[in-house]
Design a protein around this motif. Structure first.
Motif, PDB file in Angstrom:
ATOM      1  N   SER A 184      -4.383  77.217 -20.273  1.00 18.89           N
ATOM      2  CA  SER A 184      -5.454  76.285 -19.919  1.00 18.89           C
ATOM      3  C   SER A 184      -5.820  75.375 -21.089  1.00 18.89           C
ATOM      4  O   SER A 184      -6.521  74.381 -20.918  1.00 18.89           O
ATOM      5  N   PHE A 185      -5.348  75.712 -22.282  1.00 19.14           N
ATOM      6  CA  PHE A 185      -5.608  74.901 -23.474  1.00 19.14           C
ATOM      7  C   PHE A 185      -4.401  74.013 -23.721  1.00 19.14           C
ATOM      8  O   PHE A 185      -3.303  74.495 -23.984  1.00 19.14           O
ATOM      9  N   THR A 190     -10.767  73.074 -23.825  1.00 20.08           N
ATOM     10  CA  THR A 190      -9.467  73.028 -23.159  1.00 20.08           C
ATOM     11  C   THR A 190      -8.431  72.243 -23.954  1.00 20.08           C
ATOM     12  O   THR A 190      -7.321  72.023 -23.478  1.00 20.08           O
TER      13      THR A 190
END
Length: 471
Positions: free
Chosen positions: A294-295, A341
């Motif tokens: 998600s990053f 993120t």
């Protein structure tokens, strides 16, 4: 991987929370210059609740004296600290950064090195040695230190104790293939109740203490490790015993390489944030040891599609502050804020400024309304305001000077360009000139393993800089 630097112009943009100016109430127009400091040293800073700062530097280019000094909140030297505002730290080396932390009771802890290993020195708030710690204020741990890349060492505060880690050496000072982690008691003695008779043996190059005081070791894929060829995360409880509930009996191995890791931090939420500053990549590892998909940090868009990422990253309240160096000769530095993120924070965007020297921003302190940053021999204090208008660099309309290198460097420096190269200067990351060459395929086998800045001058008068790694 090809990286080209840019010539930039300035534009004005509206923003809602950004660095707007220097704080003119701090030092001289927001900048404190360490007049006696050598540019070759890694300066570090920590802050007190009253706004005052402690900082380290090497005093003069012809000495090996590492100094701890203190600034008042207004950027003037606190002459009541130590001897006229400074204290000389024993057992530190100008070739290595003097890692600096502040205990909850205000005492300052500094990591350095002596001839046989690592030295931890503790200083009282008045600038005097804490003679209740170690011997005359210094505790020594033999046969651990820095790797050939000047990394794989450090310390963390674990409640009232100190976790120290470093690359292991044998009695003949040969570098071994693992790291050792020790815990020191409040008086500086090795805590024999920790790990196996006082220490942990790990393949990890980076060691952290999480929010629960557990020990976390990051094994990168940079090392030759047949057991974990792509790297892994090991976890131990607060007393250095294997945390069997984590992963597979305390280990989560990576199914594939997450990427080259030059430096890493653990943030306030137990995520491990990794920097590959050769390829300008940032990625994150979840608290359970898996890759956090998600990053996503996008280094293909301006202003991050050209230039060089600093090895320093600072986390505050789930956001990440990073710095960059770009421009025709690396003279423009940037400070930016990433969201949780990995995206650039649109309310902060980025701050850019051009100067005369290609020097990275080092460590930063993020406050509500201000940012402290170290750059070379200077400590900056910036004001962060809301609803401001800021002049920043327009990286989308830049002209390019094209040259690419074989990176990492091996025995020869190999480059590819259609332009005529006049000279190539190779600098250390502390801006010290190491070597000057001109011809392609020049022998550079004499360069030690590490990271270098390379300044290229072309016959047409153009210049550019690159960051290269030597294996």
């Amino acid at each position: 991987m090809k990286k080209n630097l840019l010539l930039v112009t300035l534009v004005t943009q509206a923003i809602s929370a950004q660095i707007t100016s220097y704080d003119n109430n701090f030092a001289s127009n927001g900048k404190y210059t360490i007049t006696e400091a050598s540019n070759s040293h890694y300066n570090n800073i920590v802050q007190n609740s009253d706004g005052s700062l402690y900082f380290t530097y090497i005093k003069g280019s012809a000495t090996t004296e590492v100094v701890l000094s203190k600034l008042n909140a207004n950027g003037t030297v606190d002459t009541s600290f130590g001897l006229n505002g400074e204290v000389s730290i024993p057992y530190t080396s100008p070739g290595f950064p003097a890692t600096l932390k502040k205990q909850a009771d205000g005492k300052i802890v500094i990591l350095g090195f002596y001839e046989d290993g690592t030295a931890i020195t503790r200083i009282l708030t008045n600038g005097q040695m804490d003679t209740a710690f170690g011997t005359n204020g210094t505790a020594k741990i033999p046969y651990i230190g820095a790797s050939l890349n000047v990394d794989s060492f450090g310390f963390h505060l674990q409640n009232n104790k100190i976790i120290v880690y470093g690359n292991a050496f044998d009695s003949n000072y040969h570098l071994l293939d693992h790291s050792l982690v020790y815990r020191l008691n409040e008086n500086g003695s090795i805590d024999q109740t920790f790990g196996n008779n006082g220490s942990i043996n790990t393949k990890g190059r980076f060691v952290f203490v999480d929010n629960q005081a557990n020990i976390v070791s990051l094994i990168s894929s940079n090392i030759n490790n047949s057991l974990y060829p792509y790297g892994a995360v090991e976890k131990y409880d607060s007393n250095g015993q294997v945390f069997s509930a984590f992963g597979n009996n305390g280990v989560t191995s990576f199914p594939s390489s997450p990427g080259l890791i030059n430096t890493a931090i653990m943030d306030s939420n137990n995520y491990i944030v990794c920097i590959n500053n050769i390829d300008n990549e940032i990625f994150r590892i979840n608290p359970n040891g898996s890759r956090d998909n998600s990053f996503v940090f996008d280094n293909t868009t301006a202003p991050f599609n050209d230039g060089n990422l600093s090895s320093s990253i600072t986390e505050k309240n789930g956001s990440y502050y990073i710095s960059w160096m770009t421009g025709a000769t690396g003279e423009t530095f940037l400070i930016s804020k990433l969201t949780s993120t990995g995206a650039i924070d649109p309310s902060f965007n980025y701050y850019s400024e051009s100067s005369t020297d290609p020097i990275f921003i080092g460590n930063m302190i993020i406050n509500e309304g201000s940012i402290f940053a170290v750059r070379g021999k200077q400590i900056f204090k910036f004001i962060v305001n809301n609803n401001a208008t800021l002049a920043t660099a327009d990286f989308s309309k830049a002209s390019r000077t094209s040259i690419s290198f074989e990176n990492p460097i091996k025995q020869q420096l190999i480059y590819d360009t259609k332009e005529t190269v006049q000279s190539i200067e190779i600098y250390s990351t502390g801006s010290k000139l190491i070597k000057t060459i001109q011809n392609n395929n020049s022998n550079v086998s004499d360069l030690p393993t590490g990271i270098y800045l390379v300044k290229i001058r072309f016959a047409n008068g153009k210049e550019t800089t690159k960051k290269l790694i030597k294996n």
